[in-house]
Each structure stands twice: as structure tokens, then as C-alpha cells.
Design an enzyme around this catalytic site. Structure first.
Site, short mmCIF file in Angstrom:
data_model
loop_
_atom_site.label_atom_id
_atom_site.label_comp_id
_atom_site.label_asym_id
_atom_site.label_seq_id
_atom_site.Cartn_x
_atom_site.Cartn_y
_atom_site.Cartn_z
N SER A 143 4.92 6.27 -6.50
CA SER A 143 5.71 5.09 -6.83
C SER A 143 7.19 5.40 -6.66
CB SER A 143 5.45 4.67 -8.29
OG SER A 143 6.34 3.67 -8.71
N TYR A 156 5.17 6.14 -17.67
CA TYR A 156 4.69 5.84 -16.32
C TYR A 156 5.48 6.62 -15.28
CZ TYR A 156 3.52 3.22 -12.11
OH TYR A 156 3.11 2.87 -10.84
#
Length: 263
Positions: A143, A156
Site C-alpha cells: 500500500s 494498518y
């Protein structure tokens, strides 16, 4: 004749979102698919839909990527059935947006188990076989959060930083054996991911118009299969922002603070 025809591709997190789109586009190229996900009902629907549409071999296995024993059992079964895996796409993952002091421990642990430990466990199951053959491709969906952390996504972002660190090290190790390793770093994608990550809907409301289409990300991933592509970074403007952050972190944090809190 497609370069993916006859290739065996394992995709985790294949019951929804990006995983489904990668599966569809790989099937269109003639690949044989092994689809892994936790939700067996959704997985069965995806499998049958792809079989009907593309007339290719598709197999599905229900597995909880947070459980190492389940991963080992499934991969042992898969390898007995197909004998070799050409490409592994580690796509399974999820996030929960909250400030660090509000992060629930069970959610924190679950994110690391799926996003990091599950990815490593799946990779370890294919490494010996790819090394022995002297070929293969491991694609890890990371990501942009792994390059530039922002408020309300501390846990995250930490998992995706871990994925990038693991991927970069793995790439150098596997290069000696002819096995390719690619990191995929997308920004926010318009999928079910945000149903859990952002129950309030505020993040989607604020940045929805800039979200990536899963079809576009999948096209880039499938296009890189079997190539020496080191990284895929999307969208370009966000990738540029991550680069600027690496060079001028203090300035970016100061100027971007207000925008970052919009999630």
C-alpha cells in the site's frame, strides 16, 4: 498466445474486491486459477462465474489467512493437485482506521496476522518449489500507506511497512534463483475494504472521487505477471507524494496535517 496461458496462479483474498478483478483478468489470459479466501460462499460464486465466462480451470479453497496451520494444509493440498505454482499473489488484507490510543488490541493483532504473518506463511509455502524450479513470481499487495503513514491508520500503516520490508529483502534473496518479486503499492481502492476500515463513511466521502478503480489496479498487476517489475505504484500523484515525503518528511507532515486527518 497469452504469456499466462497454462500458468498456475494462486490468489489470496480472492472472494471480493481487487482479488476478484485480478482473477478475472488472469483468467481472460488463459491462466489456471487457485482462489483462496475465508468466505466459502462468496468464493464459490466467484469460481463458478469465472469458469462460465472464461472456460478456464478454476479451483477454490476456503482458508483463514490468519491461521498458519490452515495455510499449510491448503498449500500442501494445492501442490499435490497442480504440482507447481507459477505465480503467488498475496492480496488478502484488511484495515481498521482509528487513532493509535483507540486501536483495539484484537483488531491490531488480527491485522498483523492477516496482512503480515499470513502473507509470510503463504510465501514460505511456495519458496522451496520456486527455488527448486529456478522460476516463479511472488506479488505482494502492499500500500502507499507502507511508504507514507498518515493519522488514524497507525496499525494498518505498520503492517504495510512490514510487508514492504519483507518484500524488498525477499526480492534480493530470490533473485539468485530466478524468482521474481513485485510489490504493489496502491492508494485507496473503491472496494469493500472501507466497509470495515471506515464504518462512518467519512473517508470515502472525503476522498471517494480520487479512489482507484479495482479493474485498473488489477490490469497493472496482471500486466506485470512474469516480468521483472520491481514495484507498481498507483496513483502516480500519490506515489510522487510518497517520494517527496521521503525527501522532506517534516515539511510534508506540517503542510499536509489538516488533509491527512480527513479520514
Amino acid at each position: 498466445m497469452s504469456r499466462l496461458r497454462g500458468k498456475t496462479i494462486v490468489i489470496t483474498g480472492a472472494s471480493s474486491g481487487l482479488g476478484v478483478e485480478i482473477a478475472k483478468q488472469a483468467a481472460a489470459e488463459g491462466a489456471r486459477l487457485i482462489l483462496l479466501a475465508r468466505r466459502s460462499d462468496r468464493l464459490e460464486e466467484v469460481k463458478e462465474s469465472i469458469r462460465r465466462t472464461f472456460s478456464t480451470e478454476v479451483y477454490s479453497y476456503s482458508v483463514d489467512i490468519s491461521q498458519k496451520e490452515e495455510i499449510e494444509n491448503v498449500f500442501m493440498h494445492v501442490l499435490q493437485h497442480v504440482s507447481e505454482i507459477d505465480i503467488l499473489v498475496n492480496n488478502a488484507g484488511f484495515g481498521v482506521f482509528s487513532e493509535a490510543h483507540e486501536a483495539k488490541w484484537e483488531e491490531t493483532e488480527a491485522m498483523f496476522r492477516v496482512n503480515v504473518l499470513g502473507l509470510i506463511a503463504c510465501t514460505q509455502m511456495v519458496i522451496p518449489h520456486m527455488k527448486a524450479r529456478g522460476s516463479g513470481h511472488i506479488i505482494n499487495i502492499a500500500s502507499q500507506a507502507g511508504k507514507m503513514a498518515t493519522p488514524k491508520s497507525s496499525v494498518y500503516a505498520a503492517t504495510k511497512h512490514a510487508v514492504l520490508g519483507y518484500t524488498n529483502s525477499l526480492r534480493m534473496e530470490m533473485a539468485r534463483d530466478g524468482v521474481r518479486v513485485t510489490a504493489v503499492n496502491p492508494g485507496p481502492i473503491a472496494t469493500e475494504f472501507f466497509t470495515l476500515a471506515d464504518p462512518s463513511g467519512s473517508y470515502v466521502a472525503n476522498v471517494g472521487r480520487w479512489m482507484l478503480k479495482p479493474e485498473k489496479v488489477a490490469r497493472k498487476v496482471v500486466g506485470a505477471m512474469g516480468t521483472a517489475k520491481r514495484e507498481i505504484n498507483l496513483p502516480r500523484w500519490m506515489s510522487t507524494g510518497s517520494l517527496i515525503y521521503t525527501l522532506f518528511p517534516r515539511t510534508v507532515e506540517r503542510l499536509g496535517r489538516k488533509a491527512f486527518f480527513k479520514k
